[in-house]
Design a protein around this motif. Structure first.
Motif, PDB file in Angstrom:
ATOM      1  N   GLY A  42       0.928  -1.421  -0.007  1.00 22.03           N
ATOM      2  CA  GLY A  42      -0.027   0.044   0.022  1.00 22.03           C
ATOM      3  C   GLY A  42       0.962   1.279  -0.181  1.00 22.03           C
ATOM      4  O   GLY A  42       0.228   2.371   0.235  1.00 22.03           O
ATOM      5  N   ASP A  43       2.027   1.162  -0.208  1.00 23.26           N
ATOM      6  CA  ASP A  43       3.074   2.397  -0.002  1.00 23.26           C
ATOM      7  C   ASP A  43       3.064   2.990  -1.371  1.00 23.26           C
ATOM      8  O   ASP A  43       3.815   2.790  -2.280  1.00 23.26           O
ATOM      9  N   TRP A  44       1.941   3.842  -1.801  1.00 21.56           N
ATOM     10  CA  TRP A  44       1.488   4.254  -2.887  1.00 21.56           C
ATOM     11  C   TRP A  44       2.805   5.302  -3.273  1.00 21.56           C
ATOM     12  O   TRP A  44       2.998   5.527  -4.908  1.00 21.56           O
ATOM     13  N   ARG A  45       3.544   5.758  -2.521  1.00 17.33           N
ATOM     14  CA  ARG A  45       4.654   6.804  -2.797  1.00 17.33           C
ATOM     15  C   ARG A  45       5.763   6.190  -3.757  1.00 17.33           C
ATOM     16  O   ARG A  45       6.600   6.707  -4.318  1.00 17.33           O
ATOM     17  N   ARG A  46       5.817   4.959  -3.489  1.00 17.82           N
ATOM     18  CA  ARG A  46       6.895   4.140  -4.326  1.00 17.82           C
ATOM     19  C   ARG A  46       6.358   3.269  -5.545  1.00 17.82           C
ATOM     20  O   ARG A  46       7.145   2.822  -6.302  1.00 17.82           O
ATOM     21  N   TRP A  47       5.258   3.688  -5.971  1.00 14.64           N
ATOM     22  CA  TRP A  47       4.535   3.002  -7.233  1.00 14.64           C
ATOM     23  C   TRP A  47       5.256   3.686  -8.289  1.00 14.64           C
ATOM     24  O   TRP A  47       5.424   4.672  -8.408  1.00 14.64           O
ATOM     25  N   GLN A  48       5.187   2.830  -9.438  1.00 17.39           N
ATOM     26  CA  GLN A  48       5.645   3.047 -10.719  1.00 17.39           C
ATOM     27  C   GLN A  48       5.075   2.409 -11.725  1.00 17.39           C
ATOM     28  O   GLN A  48       4.418   1.531 -11.806  1.00 17.39           O
ATOM     29  N   ILE A 177      -5.586   7.915  -7.683  1.00 19.84           N
ATOM     30  CA  ILE A 177      -4.889   9.210  -6.869  1.00 19.84           C
ATOM     31  C   ILE A 177      -3.725   8.429  -6.615  1.00 19.84           C
ATOM     32  O   ILE A 177      -2.594   9.440  -6.227  1.00 19.84           O
ATOM     33  N   GLY A 178      -3.039   7.111  -6.499  1.00 17.31           N
ATOM     34  CA  GLY A 178      -1.672   6.604  -6.344  1.00 17.31           C
ATOM     35  C   GLY A 178      -0.811   6.837  -7.891  1.00 17.31           C
ATOM     36  O   GLY A 178       0.362   6.531  -7.409  1.00 17.31           O
ATOM     37  N   ASP A 179      -1.559   7.101  -8.892  1.00 13.61           N
ATOM     38  CA  ASP A 179      -0.674   6.970 -10.098  1.00 13.61           C
ATOM     39  C   ASP A 179       0.281   8.246 -10.001  1.00 13.61           C
ATOM     40  O   ASP A 179       0.113   9.285  -9.650  1.00 13.61           O
ATOM     41  N   PRO A 180       1.509   8.103 -10.111  1.00 12.45           N
ATOM     42  CA  PRO A 180       2.658   9.235 -10.062  1.00 12.45           C
ATOM     43  C   PRO A 180       2.526  10.235 -11.203  1.00 12.45           C
ATOM     44  O   PRO A 180       2.997  11.379 -10.947  1.00 12.45           O
ATOM     45  N   ARG A 181       1.699   9.818 -12.074  1.00 11.33           N
ATOM     46  CA  ARG A 181       1.119  11.078 -13.144  1.00 11.33           C
ATOM     47  C   ARG A 181      -0.044  11.568 -12.807  1.00 11.33           C
ATOM     48  O   ARG A 181      -0.144  12.870 -13.636  1.00 11.33           O
ATOM     49  N   PHE A 223     -10.760  -6.367  -2.659  1.00 10.96           N
ATOM     50  CA  PHE A 223     -10.501  -7.756  -2.648  1.00 10.96           C
ATOM     51  C   PHE A 223      -9.092  -8.040  -2.530  1.00 10.96           C
ATOM     52  O   PHE A 223      -8.489  -9.244  -2.982  1.00 10.96           O
ATOM     53  N   GLY A 224      -8.316  -7.485  -1.707  1.00 10.18           N
ATOM     54  CA  GLY A 224      -7.181  -7.432  -1.304  1.00 10.18           C
ATOM     55  C   GLY A 224      -6.017  -6.953  -2.198  1.00 10.18           C
ATOM     56  O   GLY A 224      -4.909  -7.095  -1.965  1.00 10.18           O
ATOM     57  N   ASP A 225      -6.450  -6.296  -3.364  1.00 11.41           N
ATOM     58  CA  ASP A 225      -5.531  -5.783  -4.458  1.00 11.41           C
ATOM     59  C   ASP A 225      -5.505  -4.299  -4.415  1.00 11.41           C
ATOM     60  O   ASP A 225      -6.672  -3.690  -4.462  1.00 11.41           O
ATOM     61  N   TYR A 226      -4.341  -3.704  -4.415  1.00 12.44           N
ATOM     62  CA  TYR A 226      -4.219  -2.234  -4.465  1.00 12.44           C
ATOM     63  C   TYR A 226      -4.310  -1.519  -5.632  1.00 12.44           C
ATOM     64  O   TYR A 226      -4.710  -0.240  -5.917  1.00 12.44           O
ATOM     65  N   ASP A 227      -4.564  -2.486  -6.808  1.00  7.39           N
ATOM     66  CA  ASP A 227      -4.558  -1.753  -8.322  1.00  7.39           C
ATOM     67  C   ASP A 227      -3.619  -0.831  -8.481  1.00  7.39           C
ATOM     68  O   ASP A 227      -3.821   0.245  -9.134  1.00  7.39           O
ATOM     69  N   ALA A 228      -2.249  -1.261  -8.215  1.00  4.36           N
ATOM     70  CA  ALA A 228      -1.157  -0.438  -8.449  1.00  4.36           C
ATOM     71  C   ALA A 228      -1.007  -0.460  -9.941  1.00  4.36           C
ATOM     72  O   ALA A 228      -1.200  -1.611 -10.621  1.00  4.36           O
ATOM     73  N   PRO A 229      -0.489   0.390 -10.688  1.00  2.85           N
ATOM     74  CA  PRO A 229       0.284   1.579  -9.989  1.00  2.85           C
ATOM     75  C   PRO A 229      -0.717   2.985 -10.160  1.00  2.85           C
ATOM     76  O   PRO A 229      -0.616   3.948  -9.978  1.00  2.85           O
ATOM     77  N   HIS A 230      -2.407   2.696 -10.443  1.00  4.62           N
ATOM     78  CA  HIS A 230      -3.228   3.512 -10.064  1.00  4.62           C
ATOM     79  C   HIS A 230      -3.904   3.895  -8.622  1.00  4.62           C
ATOM     80  O   HIS A 230      -3.866   4.779  -8.166  1.00  4.62           O
ATOM     81  N   GLY A 231      -4.436   2.625  -8.378  1.00  2.00           N
ATOM     82  CA  GLY A 231      -4.980   2.702  -6.737  1.00  2.00           C
ATOM     83  C   GLY A 231      -6.251   3.653  -6.600  1.00  2.00           C
ATOM     84  O   GLY A 231      -6.773   4.326  -7.609  1.00  2.00           O
TER      85      GLY A 231
END
Length: 415
Positions: A42-48, A177-181, A223-231
């Motif tokens: 869940g550390d969205w700051r590191r998502w790529q 909201i977690g997308d770095p873009r 359901f347990g998935d953070y849907d990275a890298p978007h979230g």
């Protein structure tokens, strides 16, 4: 009415279909491997974002497969809602495809808001880079502390103070909201002094995500998935100040804009659901015919052949209803197609959920493994869409209210 796709709709659909087959399918595994490795929980700051996404976007844009949702020949493909519907269905076969063609939610809805209601300054600053696929955006409407199925419950506020608007409130399920873009959010909130009736007391405000007072509290797993890298995140706004010029359309215009935003977007969502259901049915048939148990193909056991037939019937019914809603939206606008838009919002995700559930059952353990098929993700998509943009019950209630009104039973007589 005629649902036969136009020649240009057919051309775009064939080109999109070919692009997915030749360029997206071969790298989907690479995309998901990278995305999961870069998720860091869940550390969205590191998502790529997987680098392959920008490569595919550049190729799609070079081939003219870009902004296909926008009914403007200069900024997009200039397709009507009905013409775009079959193309949206094709993109539903792949979770990557909508972004590759710059036709992904919530950006499409936000771009339509800016296109239809934004000032020239707002368009230049935010619509232009969104249309170019250079940034991504967020829509902040749902709140954790109230029943957001009734938007008039909204507690967040947007109070005009001179040349500024001050924002306060909590939002969650803010997709992307977690997308770095992600650089800009549309924040919907109450502006109590904007109007006298309850449907003119809300505003939509453009908020750069680096504005002081905007805090991303956490990412929410589905359901347990953070849907990275978007979230999907919970975001708090504390005394956030932006220029009054950031209000879209003016104070009190929020509900009107929301209706215009949600109409086409629901068509897009539903057609992508139908594409996903087609993909699930294809997986189900291939699994059923290529694996045996008790000396027979799986498809010949336990009523599976009937499930295939039921899926075919349900998908085709959902498609026809969605095309009808698209046609009516083009002809009469969102208000003239309220019944049909609400109907497809109920039907399409439920059809997808049922078809995927049957496909999962036939796949056994592989069906619930997100690493082996898309079925688990399709199921999550279907189940969450039965809540997003209003739960099933709200849409059914609207349909009933319209039916009662046709027969002379006014809202005042409802219990």
């Amino acid at each position: 009415m005629n649902f036969e796709p136009s020649d240009r709709s057919k051309d775009y659909r064939e080109r999109v279909q070919r692009f997915i087959r030749e360029h997206i399918r071969p790298v989907e595994g690479q995309y998901w491997t990278y995305a999961r490795a870069a998720a860091h929980g869940g550390d969205w700051r590191r998502w790529q974002v997987p680098p392959i996404v920008e490569e595919l976007k550049a190729r799609a844009r070079a081939e003219g497969l870009w902004n296909l949702f926008l009914p403007d020949a200069k900024l997009g493909a200039g397709l009507s809602t009905l013409e775009y519907a079959p193309i949206a269905e094709e993109t539903g076969h792949s979770f990557i495809a909508p972004e590759v063609f710059n036709c992904n939610a919530p950006d499409t809805g936000n771009m339509e808001v800016l296109y239809r209601y934004g000032s020239e300054e707002q368009k230049a600053r935010w619509l232009t880079p969104l249309l170019a696929g250079e940034i991504r955006s967020v829509f902040c409407m749902t709140e954790p502390d109230v029943a957001s199925s009734d938007a008039t419950n909204m507690q967040a506020t947007a109070v005009v103070e001179g040349d500024e608007v001050v924002l306060n409130g909590k939002k969650w399920w803010s997709s992307g909201i977690g997308d770095p873009r992600a650089k800009i959010a549309i924040f919907m909130a109450r502006t109590p002094d904007a109007g006298t009736d309850r449907h003119h007391q809300h505003s939509m405000v453009l908020v750069p995500l680096d504005t002081k007072g905007v805090e991303i509290k956490r990412m929410l797993p589905v359901f347990g998935d953070y849907d990275a890298p978007h979230g999907h995140g919970e975001v708090h706004f504390r005394d956030v100040r932006v220029p009054r010029a950031n209000i879209i359309g003016g104070p009190g215009m929020g509900f009107e804009i929301a209706q215009g935003r949600l109409g086409p977007g629901r068509i897009h969502h539903c057609m992508r659901c139908i594409g996903a259901a087609e993909e699930a049915l294809d997986l189900m048939i291939h699994r059923g015919m290529n694996r045996t148990a008790f000396g027979k193909p799986l498809l010949n056991l336990g009523g599976n052949r009937e499930r295939v037939a039921e899926a075919r019937i349900a998908i085709d019914q959902a498609r026809l209803l969605t095309l009808y809603a698209a046609w009516k939206l083009d002809e009469l606008g969102a208000l003239g197609a309220m019944t049909e838009i609400s109907a497809i919002k109920v039907v399409a995700p439920n059809v997808l959920q049922k078809v995927v559930d049957d496909a999962i059952q036939l796949h056994g353990g592989a069906g619930v493994s997100g690493d082996d098929t898309q079925l688990a993700s399709f199921f999550a998509q279907a189940r969450t869409l039965r809540l997003a943009d209003g739960p099933d019950e709200v849409h059914k209630g609207l349909i009933t209210r319209i039916e009662l009104a046709k027969r002379g039973f006014s809202k005042s007589r409802e219990s």
